[in-house]
Design an enzyme around this catalytic site. Structure first.
Site, PDB file in Angstrom:
ATOM      1  N   ASP A   1       0.856  -1.194   0.000  1.00 45.95           N
ATOM      2  CA  ASP A   1       0.000   0.000   0.000  1.00 45.95           C
ATOM      3  C   ASP A   1       0.886   1.235   0.000  1.00 45.95           C
ATOM      4  OD1 ASP A   1      -1.737   2.105   0.412  1.00 45.95           O
ATOM      5  OD2 ASP A   1      -2.948   1.047   1.890  1.00 45.95           O
TER       6      ASP A   1
ATOM      7  N   HIS B   1       0.422   7.899   3.924  1.00 48.17           N
ATOM      8  CA  HIS B   1       1.105   7.225   5.020  1.00 48.17           C
ATOM      9  C   HIS B   1       2.607   7.513   5.063  1.00 48.17           C
ATOM     10  CE1 HIS B   1      -2.675   5.140   5.482  1.00 48.17           C
ATOM     11  NE2 HIS B   1      -2.608   4.733   4.237  1.00 48.17           N
TER      12      HIS B   1
ATOM     13  N   ILE C   1      -0.496   9.113   8.703  1.00 45.30           N
ATOM     14  CA  ILE C   1      -1.185   8.173   9.578  1.00 45.30           C
ATOM     15  C   ILE C   1      -0.782   6.737   9.238  1.00 45.30           C
ATOM     16  CG2 ILE C   1      -3.148   9.704   9.951  1.00 45.30           C
ATOM     17  CD1 ILE C   1      -4.719   8.027   7.899  1.00 45.30           C
TER      18      ILE C   1
ATOM     19  N   GLY D   1      -4.700   1.518   7.984  1.00 42.87           N
ATOM     20  CA  GLY D   1      -5.719   0.818   8.763  1.00 42.87           C
ATOM     21  C   GLY D   1      -5.452  -0.675   8.849  1.00 42.87           C
TER      22      GLY D   1
END
Length: 286
Positions: free
Chosen positions: A190, A195, A210, A213
């Site tokens: 990803d 990120h 961040i 998830g």
């Protein structure tokens, strides 16, 4: 605008994915494992010569993935407004530490919540071992397309969420994420700059990048087996949850656990901000 019939019938090419022992270790490092190199449970996921070395079950989430297909113009989706709402996986056989798998993705339903309310896109992916043809896992996702409601599709049924017990957790397990964890996890597939790039993160309303998830999900799945199965990650056979808030790398994820027989309910919160980041979790051990 979404064309219900066209999107519901969208064809996905099979995705062949060859992964090595190094990839398996890299995935575990992307969950923050290895932070304590003397912890035997960490070594089972990060050191290939450990007698109990195995692939973490949650790794199925990054195998055979078709990519962020919502960006393709023929979908009719406002991809900039899509959020990852829910995720689940079920293991049908142990995940090998290395091998070649094929991912078969399909959209199972699209729910129209109405104009200004968005849409829910349910998708499913089967992970098949190429050599044997055995189905190793089924991965399911719910995407919340905030900008795409009102297209005239079905209003239901909406998948129910697992309800947590109405009592204090039976136990908790804390796992401190690493400041550079997102930079490691992204190498498992990803590459969203949200990120990694501080400027992109600020543009999205965050003061810094961040954590993915699915890395948070991996932490919770690990924490459950660490708390209930003596660190034997292979004991986990099923997990489902709802994403409720982001995690910043370096924060501590506290997984709150309820056990009722073979059924394990859970949620996770960031202790530094007392924010629930994963909710309505259900896991099964075997």
């Amino acid at each position: 605008m979404i064309s219900y019939e066209q999107l519901r019938a969208r064809a996905f090419a099979p995705v062949e994915h060859r992964y090595s022992v190094n990839d398996t270790i890299l995935y575990a490092l992307g969950l923050g494992l290895g932070a304590d190199p003397l912890d035997p449970a960490h070594l089972r996921a990060t050191y290939e010569r450990d007698p109990g070395f195995c692939a973490l079950p949650a790794m199925v989430n990054v195998l055979g993935y078709p990519g962020f297909w919502a960006m393709e113009p023929d979908t009719g989706l406002t991809w900039q407004k899509i959020l990852h709402g829910e995720q689940s996986f079920t293991l049908h056989a142990p995940l090998p530490a290395e091998g070649t798998v094929v991912g078969h993705t399909k959209i199972t339903e699209i729910i129209d919540k109405g104009a200004e309310k968005g849409a829910l896109i349910y998708s499913e992916r089967e992970i098949v071992d190429k050599a044997s043809g055995q189905t190793l896992a089924t991965v399911a996702s719910t995407s919340f397309a905030r900008g795409d409601g009102g297209f005239g599709g079905p209003a239901g049924p909406v998948k129910p969420v697992h309800q947590l017990p109405d009592r204090a957790p039976d136990l908790t397990y804390d796992h401190r994420t690493q400041p550079g964890q997102a930079l490691i996890y992204r190498l498992s597939g990803d590459l969203n700059p949200l990120h990694a790039d501080p400027e992109v993160a600020r543009g999205a309303g965050f003061d810094r990048p961040i954590l993915h998830g699915l890395s948070t999900l991996g932490v919770a799945s690990w924490s459950i087996t660490a708390a209930l199965a003596d660190g034997d990650a292979s004991a986990l056979k099923h997990l489902q949850l709802r994403f409720s808030a982001p995690v910043y790398p370096g924060e501590t994820i506290r997984t709150e656990i309820w056990r009722d027989g073979e059924e394990v309910s859970f949620r996770a919160r960031v202790t530094e901000r007392d924010v629930v980041v994963l909710n309505n979790g259900l896991a099964r051990l075997g």
